[in-house]
Design a protein around this motif. Structure first.
Motif, PDB file in Angstrom:
ATOM      1  N   ILE A  14       0.852  -1.194   0.000  1.00 33.93           N
ATOM      2  CA  ILE A  14       0.000   0.000   0.000  1.00 33.93           C
ATOM      3  C   ILE A  14       0.882   1.236   0.000  1.00 33.93           C
ATOM      4  CG2 ILE A  14      -1.802   1.228   1.256  1.00 33.93           C
ATOM      5  CD1 ILE A  14      -2.545  -1.544   2.474  1.00 33.93           C
ATOM      6  N   GLY A  15       0.605   2.156  -0.917  1.00 38.05           N
ATOM      7  CA  GLY A  15       1.411   3.364  -1.073  1.00 38.05           C
ATOM      8  C   GLY A  15       1.269   4.336   0.072  1.00 38.05           C
ATOM      9  N   LYS A  16       2.132   5.353   0.076  1.00 31.18           N
ATOM     10  CA  LYS A  16       2.116   6.312   1.185  1.00 31.18           C
ATOM     11  C   LYS A  16       0.867   7.177   1.204  1.00 31.18           C
ATOM     12  CE  LYS A  16       5.418   9.376  -1.095  1.00 31.18           C
ATOM     13  NZ  LYS A  16       6.735   9.996  -0.951  1.00 31.18           N
ATOM     14  N   GLN A  17       0.136   7.218   0.088  1.00 29.37           N
ATOM     15  CA  GLN A  17      -1.148   7.922   0.085  1.00 29.37           C
ATOM     16  C   GLN A  17      -2.307   6.937   0.248  1.00 29.37           C
ATOM     17  OE1 GLN A  17      -1.254  10.397  -3.420  1.00 29.37           O
ATOM     18  NE2 GLN A  17      -0.203  12.032  -2.351  1.00 29.37           N
ATOM     19  N   ASN A  18      -2.009   5.792   0.825  1.00 29.21           N
ATOM     20  CA  ASN A  18      -2.982   4.736   1.117  1.00 29.21           C
ATOM     21  C   ASN A  18      -3.663   4.167  -0.122  1.00 29.21           C
ATOM     22  OD1 ASN A  18      -2.360   4.913   3.822  1.00 29.21           O
ATOM     23  ND2 ASN A  18      -3.977   6.378   4.246  1.00 29.21           N
ATOM     24  N   ASN A  19      -2.963   4.210  -1.235  1.00 27.77           N
ATOM     25  CA  ASN A  19      -3.469   3.612  -2.467  1.00 27.77           C
ATOM     26  C   ASN A  19      -2.836   2.233  -2.636  1.00 27.77           C
ATOM     27  OD1 ASN A  19      -1.014   5.205  -2.827  1.00 27.77           O
ATOM     28  ND2 ASN A  19      -1.112   4.619  -4.973  1.00 27.77           N
ATOM     29  N   GLY A  80       7.058   5.363   3.823  1.00 27.82           N
ATOM     30  CA  GLY A  80       5.619   5.436   4.043  1.00 27.82           C
ATOM     31  C   GLY A  80       4.824   4.341   3.348  1.00 27.82           C
ATOM     32  N   VAL A  81       5.503   3.451   2.645  1.00 29.49           N
ATOM     33  CA  VAL A  81       4.828   2.325   1.995  1.00 29.49           C
ATOM     34  C   VAL A  81       4.566   1.260   3.058  1.00 29.49           C
ATOM     35  CG1 VAL A  81       5.101   0.489   0.277  1.00 29.49           C
ATOM     36  CG2 VAL A  81       5.810   2.811  -0.260  1.00 29.49           C
ATOM     37  N   LYS A  82       3.379   0.669   2.993  1.00 24.25           N
ATOM     38  CA  LYS A  82       2.985  -0.335   3.972  1.00 24.25           C
ATOM     39  C   LYS A  82       2.922  -1.709   3.312  1.00 24.25           C
ATOM     40  CE  LYS A  82       0.128   3.363   5.615  1.00 24.25           C
ATOM     41  NZ  LYS A  82       0.438   4.215   4.482  1.00 24.25           N
ATOM     42  N   PHE A  83       3.430  -2.701   4.015  1.00 18.96           N
ATOM     43  CA  PHE A  83       3.291  -4.091   3.597  1.00 18.96           C
ATOM     44  C   PHE A  83       2.311  -4.744   4.563  1.00 18.96           C
ATOM     45  CE2 PHE A  83       7.983  -3.518   2.519  1.00 18.96           C
ATOM     46  CZ  PHE A  83       7.742  -3.234   1.190  1.00 18.96           C
ATOM     47  N   VAL A  84       1.326  -5.423   4.018  1.00 15.00           N
ATOM     48  CA  VAL A  84       0.347  -6.130   4.842  1.00 15.00           C
ATOM     49  C   VAL A  84       0.319  -7.578   4.385  1.00 15.00           C
ATOM     50  CG1 VAL A  84      -2.051  -6.251   5.590  1.00 15.00           C
ATOM     51  CG2 VAL A  84      -1.021  -4.024   5.123  1.00 15.00           C
ATOM     52  N   VAL A  85       0.432  -8.482   5.343  1.00 11.67           N
ATOM     53  CA  VAL A  85       0.385  -9.917   5.066  1.00 11.67           C
ATOM     54  C   VAL A  85      -0.783 -10.493   5.845  1.00 11.67           C
ATOM     55  CG1 VAL A  85       1.609 -12.106   5.311  1.00 11.67           C
ATOM     56  CG2 VAL A  85       2.870 -10.046   4.690  1.00 11.67           C
ATOM     57  N   ILE A  86      -1.673 -11.163   5.125  1.00  9.04           N
ATOM     58  CA  ILE A  86      -2.795 -11.846   5.766  1.00  9.04           C
ATOM     59  C   ILE A  86      -2.467 -13.329   5.764  1.00  9.04           C
ATOM     60  CG2 ILE A  86      -5.263 -12.336   5.696  1.00  9.04           C
ATOM     61  CD1 ILE A  86      -5.628  -9.635   4.255  1.00  9.04           C
ATOM     62  N   LEU A 127      12.778  -0.047  -6.559  1.00 12.93           N
ATOM     63  CA  LEU A 127      13.123   1.381  -6.534  1.00 12.93           C
ATOM     64  C   LEU A 127      14.477   1.656  -7.186  1.00 12.93           C
ATOM     65  CD1 LEU A 127      11.980   2.414  -2.952  1.00 12.93           C
ATOM     66  CD2 LEU A 127      10.824   2.881  -5.117  1.00 12.93           C
ATOM     67  N   ARG A 128      15.357   0.673  -7.178  1.00 15.51           N
ATOM     68  CA  ARG A 128      16.676   0.849  -7.797  1.00 15.51           C
ATOM     69  C   ARG A 128      16.612   0.807  -9.316  1.00 15.51           C
ATOM     70  NH1 ARG A 128      20.235  -3.475  -4.925  1.00 15.51           N
ATOM     71  NH2 ARG A 128      21.592  -2.930  -6.654  1.00 15.51           N
ATOM     72  N   ASN A 129      15.508   0.376  -9.860  1.00 17.06           N
ATOM     73  CA  ASN A 129      15.342   0.339 -11.310  1.00 17.06           C
ATOM     74  C   ASN A 129      15.221   1.784 -11.814  1.00 17.06           C
ATOM     75  OD1 ASN A 129      14.396   0.211 -13.940  1.00 17.06           O
ATOM     76  ND2 ASN A 129      12.931  -1.411 -13.523  1.00 17.06           N
ATOM     77  N   PRO A 130      16.112   2.230 -12.700  1.00 20.16           N
ATOM     78  CA  PRO A 130      16.072   3.627 -13.154  1.00 20.16           C
ATOM     79  C   PRO A 130      14.814   3.962 -13.960  1.00 20.16           C
ATOM     80  CG  PRO A 130      17.695   2.383 -14.404  1.00 20.16           C
ATOM     81  CD  PRO A 130      17.197   1.474 -13.314  1.00 20.16           C
ATOM     82  N   PHE A 131      14.094   2.966 -14.446  1.00 17.25           N
ATOM     83  CA  PHE A 131      12.890   3.218 -15.234  1.00 17.25           C
ATOM     84  C   PHE A 131      11.626   3.210 -14.381  1.00 17.25           C
ATOM     85  CE2 PHE A 131      15.978   1.273 -18.141  1.00 17.25           C
ATOM     86  CZ  PHE A 131      16.117   2.330 -19.019  1.00 17.25           C
ATOM     87  N   TYR A 132      11.768   2.918 -13.107  1.00 16.87           N
ATOM     88  CA  TYR A 132      10.615   2.907 -12.210  1.00 16.87           C
ATOM     89  C   TYR A 132      10.522   4.245 -11.507  1.00 16.87           C
ATOM     90  CZ  TYR A 132       7.492   1.828  -8.375  1.00 16.87           C
ATOM     91  OH  TYR A 132       6.446   1.859  -7.487  1.00 16.87           O
ATOM     92  N   ASP A 133       9.387   4.884 -11.606  1.00 20.52           N
ATOM     93  CA  ASP A 133       9.145   6.161 -10.948  1.00 20.52           C
ATOM     94  C   ASP A 133       8.061   5.957  -9.894  1.00 20.52           C
ATOM     95  OD1 ASP A 133       8.783   8.773 -10.169  1.00 20.52           O
ATOM     96  OD2 ASP A 133       7.875   9.418 -12.060  1.00 20.52           O
ATOM     97  N   PRO A 134       8.427   5.945  -8.603  1.00 18.70           N
ATOM     98  CA  PRO A 134       7.411   5.692  -7.579  1.00 18.70           C
ATOM     99  C   PRO A 134       6.323   6.756  -7.542  1.00 18.70           C
ATOM    100  CG  PRO A 134       9.513   6.281  -6.574  1.00 18.70           C
ATOM    101  CD  PRO A 134       9.747   6.140  -8.040  1.00 18.70           C
ATOM    102  N   ASP A 135       6.640   7.969  -7.970  1.00 17.86           N
ATOM    103  CA  ASP A 135       5.646   9.037  -7.955  1.00 17.86           C
ATOM    104  C   ASP A 135       4.525   8.815  -8.961  1.00 17.86           C
ATOM    105  OD1 ASP A 135       6.931  10.329  -5.920  1.00 17.86           O
ATOM    106  OD2 ASP A 135       8.066  11.645  -7.261  1.00 17.86           O
TER     107      ASP A 135
END
Length: 176
Positions: A14-19, A80-86, A127-135
């Motif tokens: 889950i992203g830092k904006q709860n998405n 701010g990223v959340k990991f949830v495991v059920i 995140l280390r992938n230069p082509f990935y933009d977390p924003d």
């Protein structure tokens, strides 16, 4: 009848904006995805409630026991990223290795920590992938830039790693 041991039912990122950035169900296609989406959404209230007492980059442990079978565990990264495991307490049939492992009888918070370490490693590699933009996965940024697209993580390498983690985990495992 074979005995059953805990197994992962769902992994949510889950992203830092709860998405929701990514949701994987185990075994794939056998569980109602909407039900688990609601469970992941309910975890956000628990993160919010506990956040003043926790620091970022911490294991939140057991968030809640949903019923006698399902339990939800959480982890907050420093971004701010959340990991949830059920975890499904009757998730899979016991194997010979499980019967030799005393941890297979129950579940402790420490049994889930290797999952969070492996998920954080997978996310850092993403995140280390230069082509990935977390924003680009943040709804407000995408809307402000008039971008139409998924706010979900689409990296096949990341998805495969999450699936590997969910399939390999069992109580008592120390490294994934």
């Amino acid at each position: 009848m074979a005995s059953l041991v805990p197994g992962i039912a769902c992994i949510g990122v889950i992203g830092k904006q709860n998405n929701p950035l990514h949701i994987s169900l185990f075994p794939p296609g056998e569980r109602p995805s909407l039900e688990f989406s609601f469970m992941l959404s309910s975890s956000l209230d628990i993160f919010e409630q506990r956040l003043p007492h926790k620091m970022a980059d911490q294991d939140f442990g057991l968030l809640q026991a949903i019923d006698e079978r399902l339990a939800m565990y959480g982890y907050l990264t420093n971004t701010g990223v959340k990991f949830v495991v059920i975890v499904d307490m009757e998730g899979r049939p016991a194997t010979v290795n499980d019967s030799k492992n005393p941890a297979a009888v129950g579940l402790r918070d420490s049994d889930v920590k290797p999952v969070f370490r492996a998920l954080q490693t997978a996310y850092v590699n993403l995140l280390r992938n230069p082509f990935y933009d977390p924003d680009e996965h943040m709804p407000s940024v995408a809307k402000a830039q008039n971008r139409v697209g998924s706010t979900q993580i689409t990296s096949q390498k990341f998805i495969q790693e999450v699936n590997r983690i969910g399939e390999l985990w069992r109580p008592g495992i120390t490294q994934l």
